[in-house]
Design a protein around this motif. Structure first.
Motif, PDB file in Angstrom:
ATOM      1  N   GLN A  50      15.290  39.380  47.324  1.00 17.36           N
ATOM      2  CA  GLN A  50      14.085  40.148  47.139  1.00 17.36           C
ATOM      3  C   GLN A  50      14.740  41.481  47.343  1.00 17.36           C
ATOM      4  OE1 GLN A  50      10.332  38.798  48.525  1.00 17.36           O
ATOM      5  NE2 GLN A  50      10.362  40.751  49.744  1.00 17.36           N
ATOM      6  N   PRO A 100      16.448  44.372  42.902  1.00 17.50           N
ATOM      7  CA  PRO A 100      16.915  43.256  43.657  1.00 17.50           C
ATOM      8  C   PRO A 100      18.521  43.542  43.651  1.00 17.50           C
ATOM      9  CG  PRO A 100      15.563  42.833  41.758  1.00 17.50           C
ATOM     10  CD  PRO A 100      15.875  44.322  41.595  1.00 17.50           C
ATOM     11  N   TYR A 143       9.523  39.576  38.149  1.00 14.90           N
ATOM     12  CA  TYR A 143      10.763  40.436  37.832  1.00 14.90           C
ATOM     13  C   TYR A 143      11.307  40.125  36.453  1.00 14.90           C
ATOM     14  CZ  TYR A 143      11.559  39.396  42.851  1.00 14.90           C
ATOM     15  OH  TYR A 143      11.171  39.600  44.180  1.00 14.90           O
ATOM     16  N   ILE A 172       9.793  46.899  48.668  1.00 13.37           N
ATOM     17  CA  ILE A 172       8.848  46.300  47.675  1.00 13.37           C
ATOM     18  C   ILE A 172       8.079  47.424  47.010  1.00 13.37           C
ATOM     19  CG2 ILE A 172       8.959  44.019  48.717  1.00 13.37           C
ATOM     20  CD1 ILE A 172       6.206  44.479  49.393  1.00 13.37           C
ATOM     21  N   ARG A 220      12.219  33.895  42.212  1.00 12.43           N
ATOM     22  CA  ARG A 220      13.308  34.577  42.323  1.00 12.43           C
ATOM     23  C   ARG A 220      14.553  33.702  41.731  1.00 12.43           C
ATOM     24  NH1 ARG A 220      11.405  36.487  47.085  1.00 12.43           N
ATOM     25  NH2 ARG A 220      12.610  34.834  48.302  1.00 12.43           N
ATOM     26  N   ALA A 261      12.437  44.597  39.421  1.00 16.29           N
ATOM     27  CA  ALA A 261      11.406  43.863  40.092  1.00 16.29           C
ATOM     28  C   ALA A 261      10.184  44.900  39.542  1.00 16.29           C
ATOM     29  CB  ALA A 261      11.606  43.971  41.591  1.00 16.29           C
TER      30      ALA A 261
END
Length: 1587
Positions: free
Chosen positions: A759, A740, A771, A763, A797, A816
């Motif tokens: 983010q 992140p 996280y 991913i 987040r 993450a």
């Protein structure tokens, strides 16, 4: 020190030094004395050597500045100058002396002769001393005791001498500068307790766990104790549940001892710790490992065993070569083997061997229970080293082709006297057909004969085995069966004895030492007593094959141990049936078989012994036979990730809502082969597993199943194909997410900060699951070590990092995680200062997201700030600027604050890149700006589609969205008002391929809003649709048109009652044509029109009805109207059974009776009461169907009330008025209507509570009629009063002063005069100031009138009281002619005239006589007298014509003046020598004279007295007002009376009126004094004598 000791330790004798005996205290003092002695004289002796270099713990030489030498740590390895080990140093006696002193023989002999040495020897040989003392005789003991006392005395004198001679001010007891802090940690983590201790000499620190000293040597690798520069620490490695305890650190030196405490709590979080991948941390610090022997061992594990594969029945050996440096000939390390983090012990299944350099584990007979992660752990005094690898065990070949594999992990649970539950795990391989069930076998230990326990297979992976022999031991095994045959038997269970758990616990425990006490643990059974009821009966397990009961034995067991009978009963009946009729059971457990599946049963238990069978226990609740534990649902998405050339990491989503989950089975298949092979044969309870033994280069797919005792779930969906290839170099570069970025602070308080981040741009191979946040302190620009802020991943987040230090600077990093693992951390954030925000405006919004990007618009979303400032956030402002524009180009999108956390920004320029930011505002102003978004170009991406609304042929309204650039991981996420839709009651989501739609279940106003759809794992594909009120109305109309084939109903079938109690069933169709028809169905039978049923179908209105005259018990059931109109059909049913039908039938019968009652005179409204504003109680009822002949009779308590003016009947309302209600009016009132058509009666009970309710309403009316409380003053004091419209003697009134009820006295009184309620305060003072209230009680909240008698109101009232009081005194004491004189005296010439009247006043008035307004004096002809200050007389000795005229008497004192007038008329006549006297009353009227008859003695004179009084200026205005009112009353009375009666009547009424008014304005004693002056009754008021 006791203040820091927990309460539960204060009762123990070892929490401080108070438990020590006098002997031990003496030894401690000797030790202290020796320390002081050594400090003063033998510092150099401790440093000498015998020729060998002995390595110390720290490698530092003793400091000569220290007051006492530091004790060297024990070491037994001898080294030369080059630090090469040349041998051992044999200690003199380790049990008696903890270290080698290093003294010479002569020096040692000298020290041994000293008292200090003797004390130290006694201190460390106390154990031997105690043994010798037990063998010595009493005489020797007494002699030794005497010597010890002498020695103690010498030591004490010696110690006192050195205290005086060598007093050292530096010595002080230990103190904790920093105490250890309690910790709560997760299992398998490490924890460190540390403290800082000061003291001189340096304290000796010992760590305790639950008051037991910790020895790191006894648990190598577990505990690590360090002491450096007064900082002492205890490190506990790889914590488990046994480490949850209270830890104590004790510091002791010659000056005293001090302890500090800390608690460690070890918790386990399911699913967060990968138990298959243990990674124990080595006990190595930054400066290197420390050994008690003075050297550091280095351990290396080489020639390791790898991932191994075996088959059931085979033998497997696992081995590793262990190199330990330096190599000692006879040094033995500790070698341990673990399977899945569980320590293995030698058994017939596992053999362990250590040859000195190689550790070997032999698995003699492989079974699937042996599969798992094996770990070798080699522990030395310097730490430990581990190595792990997985062992897979495949199933043996089935004895019958197609038969399933053998079950595994057979265990025995809840063992009792004749009952044991056997549990196992299902196999991964079913042989190609589903497993039908399992057979359980038992074998008595010592035999080889196996007996099958169940005749039919059981599918549940638990089974209760009964019929065991108490005291014998058994082993068990399980076999699986399918349609092809029976599997091989499982590995046998551990032996278990069939006995009472309490007996097993006593056998397992060790015998306690003899204490001289006999402890009775259970009462002896009483002879001849029938046992009582079993206790706490409950169903512990219920399946479709059996039900298990458990209970507790009764309190009274009787003559011997009890046995039990179990009874069952079908729920809803009371027929109990004994289950074990032949043999009672001994265990408080029982399994019932052969129960009907789906039926509900109740159970109870009876106790029995030789004395008889006891009472049954309380029955259980109804239990339905069936599996209570559901088979788990299939696991979610499966994601494979490349690992090595022969293995793949498989991750999956856990099975949802799974109960008692055992684990998961993973299967793999080569793409295209359609052959599935198990990857594990023992369930794993994690959601990540490494599948080994794969073929390099092949593509595999995987699937997963979940397992619990109820069975195995369906397979998950197959994973994507993955090629077996090493991840490095050609593999997936990023299986886990990218880091992140954009870490910001949203809120800051004293000890915590809320962070937010953006983010990751990538991913990874799966959605982000959470996280992890790390933080580190920055001191003077130098960052410290990273620490974990959260153990469990956070999904948002934003996260609050707690336990920070105020005014310290920190940096943060975020990682993450997804199914593939945890990604690399982000770059460290900026340095933030942890200080509390005190600004009034809000903090920055966060998590800005951009969606629905088009050529001219986009949608911006954000989250409100965490820090709201002084007031709540009430709006947001959005700013925009071009991406390449300067900071000055920021401009606002909205001028009015937005309430929502999203907005659609329009009028963008196509192709231009924009950035956005958001600010929040509250009452204090606009707060901080958020982080700026990434630049976004205003472009509609190719293939972008919008949401389309659709109404299908069934009238179903749906929103549809299609995405053409989806990925395999993409998902449609629907939102309402940009919040994800989770409530499926109103909306249903359907997704097929690249299309998804939301269906409105019941469209309505609640569905109005903005609907949006976002497609994940795309480049931002999204769209929205606004459903307004007008659009919803339009869609509903379209939906209605499409739903026409279904006949819509305005109302479902309902029932109502008509006149005469008739029952009407009806419904209304929304629209139906002339072709429509209806079938009327009762209990599945069609009924038709006839005498009982009357049907009607109005096709214009759509109303369909069926009526019945009445209801009978046969009419109980279900009524259905079936509608058909062409192809459209519909029906509606109404169930009338049970209480619903009985209530309807009862109501129908009532309505029927009511109809016949209303045929004659009847009551429309029954008798009730009301209270008028005039407090008149009116009893009334409304009647109907009356005629002239109808009579209405009122009764009270069955006695008829005579008709009077209060009885009336008009407009159908019958009333009875009670003007002034009192207790005598309480009773039962009744009205009877009667004529030739019948009669009706209404009764009203006005007794007890009914009368109370009525009177409370009367009181409420009285209270509401009360006037505001007012203040007035009298000559007695201050009066508070209020008027009510009507006063009732039952009215309860309470006067309050300052919210407290007033206690009445002679000074404060209350009363009632007419309709006035008053409170009189006599002689008020300032203490009487305050708020007064009168409270009326009405049975509810009451009513209170208040007045504030303080301030100016009190001052004015008090001044008026003083004035009235003075006026009353003046009126009472002024001069007055109390007895009147006649108006005219006619007397013959020559006679003597004598007039006498009463005079009053204080002081005594002055009396003056006047004739024709001229003062006259007393002489011989006219004699004037004033006697006793009361009686004034006027005498003329001989009247002549010159004496005619007007005479006056004038009395005067300082309070006033008054006069009395009379006229004397002298006539000529015959002389008379007699005397004529006239007696008058106080008003001057003649009471009797010379012509008054004796029987009457009263005659009137020629007229009425007209008295004139001249009053002084000081006369009170209040008294004048009284006289004015008196005169007005006189004038009114004179209009109606005869002239001759005026005097007497006026006199009486005036007197009464004056007395009455004075009583209201003057104190009681003053009014009485004014009414009757002193001595006024002793003499006549006026005397007239005529001679």
């Amino acid at each position: 020190m006791s203040g820091s000791i927990p309460f539960y330790q204060k009762h123990h004798l070892h929490y401080d030094r108070g438990y020590r005996s006098k002997e031990t205290q003496s030894k401690v003092s000797q030790y202290q004395a020796s320390s002081r002695y050594s400090a003063s004289g033998s510092a150099s002796a401790a440093t000498r050597s015998r020729g060998l270099n002995v390595s110390s713990h720290s490698g530092l030489k003793e400091s000569r500045l220290s007051p006492s030498p530091k004790r060297a740590k024990p070491t037994y390895l001898a080294v030369d100058k080059d630090n090469q080990i040349i041998g051992y140093v044999v200690p003199i006696f380790r049990g008696s002396q903890e270290f080698a002193t290093g003294l010479s023989d002569t020096e040692e002999a000298r020290v041994r002769d000293t008292a200090a040495y003797m004390a130290r020897r006694d201190l460390f040989t106390s154990g031997l001393e105690m043994e010798r003392s037990e063998l010595s005789s009493r005489k020797e003991t007494m002699r030794e005791s005497a010597e010890r006392i002498t020695l103690n005395k010498r030591i004490h004198e010696h110690e006192e001498h050195f205290k005086r001679m060598n007093e050292d001010s530096l010595m002080h007891a230990p103190e904790f500068v920093i105490k250890p802090r309690s910790h709560t940690v997760w299992e398998k983590q490490c924890v460190r307790l540390h403290c800082t201790v000061s003291g001189w000499p340096d304290p000796r620190v010992v760590w305790y766990k639950n008051n037991v000293a910790l020895d790191p040597l006894a648990n190598p690798g577990k505990y690590k104790i360090e002491s450096r520069y007064s900082v002492h620490s205890l490190e506990i490695n790889k914590c488990d549940f046994d480490d949850t305890a209270q830890y104590r650190v004790s510091a002791m030196n010659a000056q005293g001892e001090l302890s500090a405490f800390a608690s460690v709590v070890v918790k386990r979080f399911k699913g967060e710790i990968d138990e298959f991948l243990p990674a124990p941390r080595r006990a190595i610090t930054e400066v290197g490992p420390v050994s008690e022997y003075g050297i550091t061992f280095q351990t290396h594990i080489v020639d390791k065993f790898g991932v191994s594969f075996g088959r059931e029945g085979e033998t497997m050996s696992l081995g590793c070569t262990v190199i330990i440096y330096p190599a000692l000939h006879r040094y033995q390390p500790e070698v341990e083997w673990y399977r899945d983090d569980v320590l293995l012990s030698p058994s017939k299944w596992t053999h362990m061997h250590w040859s000195g350099d190689r550790a070997t584990l032999t698995l003699t007979h492989l079974n699937k229970e042996d599969e798992g992660l094996y770990t070798l752990r080699v522990t030395t005094k310097s730490g430990y080293e581990t190595y792990s690898a997985y062992v897979f065990v495949r199933d043996a070949d089935a004895e019958v082709e197609g038969a399933p594999a053998a079950p595994l992990d057979v265990r025995c649970l809840d063992a009792n006297k004749d009952y044991i539950i056997v549990a196992w795990k299902q196999p991964a391989v079913d042989g190609g057909s589903s497993i039908l069930g399992y057979f359980v076998d038992r074998c008595e230990v010592g035999t080889t004969h196996w007996i099958q326990c169940n005749d039919t297979p059981v599918k549940f992976a638990r089974f209760p085995v009964t019929g065991l022999v108490e005291g014998r031991s058994y082993i068990f095994r399980v076999r699986a069966v399918n349609k092809s045959g029976i599997s091989r038997p499982s590995r046998v269970s551990e032996p278990v004895a069939a006995m009472d758990p309490a007996d097993r616990a006593r056998m397992r425990g060790t015998s306690a030492p003899w204490t001289g006490q006999i402890i009775v643990t259970e009462e002896e059974p009483a002879e001849g007593i029938v046992p009582g009821k079993p206790l706490d009966l409950q169903v512990t397990e219920a399946t479709k094959n059996y039900v298990v009961l458990s209970w507790k034995p009764p309190g009274e067991k009787g003559l011997e141990g009890v046995m039990y009978y179990v009874e069952k009963c079908v729920s809803g009946t009371d027929s109990w049936q004994r289950v074990n009729t032949e043999i009672p059971v001994k265990s408080p457990r029982f399994a019932l078989f052969d129960l009907a599946e789906g039926k509900a049963y109740r159970f109870r238990v009876r106790c029995c012994n030789s004395a008889g069978v006891g009472e049954p226990s309380d029955p259980t609740e109804a239990t339905t036979v069936g599996d209570k534990l559901d088979i788990p649902s299939a696991p979610g998405k499966v994601i494979p990730t490349r690992n090595t050339d022969t293995s793949v990491v498989v991750s999956w989503e856990a099975s949802r809502d799974a109960k008692e989950l055992v684990g998961y089975y993973i299967e793999g298949s080569i793409v295209g082969s359609n052959v599935w092979e198990p990857c594990n044969n023992k369930p794993v309870n994690v959601t990540r597993f490494i599948c080994h033994g794969l073929i390099t280069g092949e593509k595999y797919v995987f699937r997963v199943r979940a397992v619990n005792a109820a069975g195995i779930s369906q397979f998950s969906q197959e994973s994507e194909a993955v090629e077996v290839k090493a991840a490095i170099g050609g593999g997936i570069l990023h299986a886990s997410p990218a880091p992140p970025y954009g870490i910001t602070v949203l809120e800051c308080v004293r000890d915590s900060m809320v962070l937010a981040w953006k983010q990751p741009t990538f991913i990874g191979g799966a959605d982000i699951t959470g996280y992890f946040v790390d933080y580190r302190e920055v001191i003077d620009g130098v960052p410290g070590k990273w620490h974990e802020a959260n153990i469990k991943a956070v999904s948002e987040r934003a996260y609050r990092v707690s336990d920070l230090k105020e005014n310290k600077k920190y940096q943060f990093q975020v990682r993450a995680a997804n199914m593939a693992g945890v990604g690399i951390p982000s770059l460290p954030s900026n340095t933030f200062l942890c200080e509390e925000w005190t600004i009034a405006v809000p903090g920055p919004p966060y998590d800005l997201q951009i969606r629905e990007v088009r050529n001219d618009s986009l949608v911006l979303l954000w989250k409100p700030p965490v820090y709201q400032g002084r007031d709540p956030v009430n709006g947001f402002y959005v700013d925009i600027k071009e991406a390449d524009a300067p900071e000055e180009a920021w401009r606002g999108v909205n001028t009015k604050a937005l309430e929502k956390t999203y907005t659609k920004i329009k009028d963008l320029k196509e192709g231009e890149k924009y950035v956005f930011r958001v600010r929040a505002q509250n009452k204090a102003g606009v707060g901080k700006v958020s982080d700026v978004t990434e630049p976004v170009p205003a472009l509609t991406k190719p293939g972008t589609k919008e949401i389309v609304v659709d109404v299908d042929d069934d009238g179903v309204i749906s929103l549809n969205f299609e995405c053409g650039n989806m990925t395999p991981d993409s998902k449609f996420v629907w939102s309402k008002n940009y919040e994800e839709i989770t409530d499926t009651s109103r909306l249903s989501t359907e997704t097929k391929g690249t299309k998804s739609k939301v269906v409105f279940n019941r469209p309505g106003e609640e569905d109005i809003g903005v609907y949006s759809c976002l497609v994940t794992h795309t480049d931002g594909a999204s769209s929205s649709y606004t459903l307004s009120e007008e659009e919803l109305k339009r869609l509903l109309e379209i939906s209605h048109d499409h739903k026409f084939p279904i006949i819509p109903l305005k109302s479902d079938l309902a029932v109502e009652l008509l006149e005469k109690g008739r029952v009407r069933f009806w419904l209304q169709a929304e629209k139906i044509s002339n072709n429509g028809r209806v079938d009327y169905v009762f209990n599945d039978n069609v009924v038709s029109q006839g005498e009982k049923y009357k049907m009607n179908f109005d096709k214009n209105t759509g109303v369909i009805e069926m009526t019945m005259e009445s209801l009978t018990p046969a009419d109980e059931g279900t009524y259905t109207f079936q509608l058909q109109d062409g192809k459209a059909t519909n029906q509606s049913s109404l169930v009338l059974i049970g209480d619903v039908f009985k209530q309807l039938q009862k109501e129908s019968e009532f309505q029927r009776k009511e109809y016949f009652r209303k045929q004659g005179p009847h009551f429309i409204e029954y008798l009730s009461w009301e209270v008028t504003p005039e407090c008149c109680v009116v009893l009334k009822c409304k009647v109907g169907n009356m005629k002239k002949e109808t009579s209405a009779q009122w009764h009270k308590d069955r006695h008829q009330i005579k008709v009077d003016e209060h009885l009336g009947f008009a407009e159908g309302v019958l009333k009875l008025e009670i003007a002034q209600i009192s207790k005598k009016d309480a009773g039962v009132y009744e009205v009877i209507l009667k004529d030739d058509r019948g009669q009706d009666t209404s009764t009203l009970n006005l007794t007890d509570q009914g009368f109370k309710d009525l009177m409370n309403e009367v009181f409420s009316v009285i209270a509401n009629s009360s006037t505001p409380l007012k203040i007035t003053s009298t000559d007695e004091g201050i009066r508070l009063y209020t008027f009510v419209s009507y006063y009732n003697d039952l009215l309860q009134v309470t006067w309050h002063y300052k919210d407290s009820a007033i206690a009445f006295s002679d000074r404060i009184k209350s009363g009632v005069v007419g309709e006035q309620l008053w409170l009189q305060i006599k002689e008020p003072t300032e203490k009487d100031m305050g708020k007064y209230a009168i409270e009326f009680y009405d049975g509810k909240g009451g009513l209170r009138r208040t007045v504030d008698l303080s301030g100016q109101a009190f001052d004015d009232a008090f001044a008026e009281f003083q004035r009235l009081k003075a006026a009353a005194i003046a009126e009472r004491n002024r001069a007055r002619v109390a007895g009147g004189l006649p108006d005219v005296v006619t007397i013959q010439e020559g006679k003597a005239l004598n007039l006498t009247c009463n005079i009053s006043g204080n002081p005594v008035p002055e009396v003056t006589w006047l004739k024709n307004d001229r003062e006259i004096t007393s002489d011989e002809h006219c004699i004037l007298k004033f006697e006793s200050g009361k009686f004034a007389s006027f005498t003329i000795t001989g009247v002549n014509t010159s004496d005619s005229g007007k005479y006056s008497i004038l009395v005067k004192n300082k309070y006033g003046t008054e006069s009395g007038d009379f006229t004397v008329e002298v006539t000529e006549g015959t002389p008379d020598l007699g005397v004529t006297s006239y007696w008058t009353d106080e008003e001057g009227n003649v009471v009797f004279g010379p012509n008054t008859p004796k029987e009457k003695m009263k005659t009137s004179l020629t007229g009425t007295k007209m008295q004139k009084r001249k009053e002084s200026v000081s006369k009170a205005s209040t008294v004048k007002n009284v006289e004015d009112r008196e005169q007005g009353k006189k004038n009114e009375a004179q209009n109606d009376r005869n002239p001759g009666e005026v005097g007497a009547l006026d006199s009486d009424q005036t007197k009464e009126a004056r007395v009455d008014l004075i009583n209201q304005t003057l104190p009681v004693d003053q009014s009485e004094a004014s009414e009757q002056p002193a001595d006024s009754a002793e003499k006549p008021e006026a005397v007239a004598e005529t001679t």
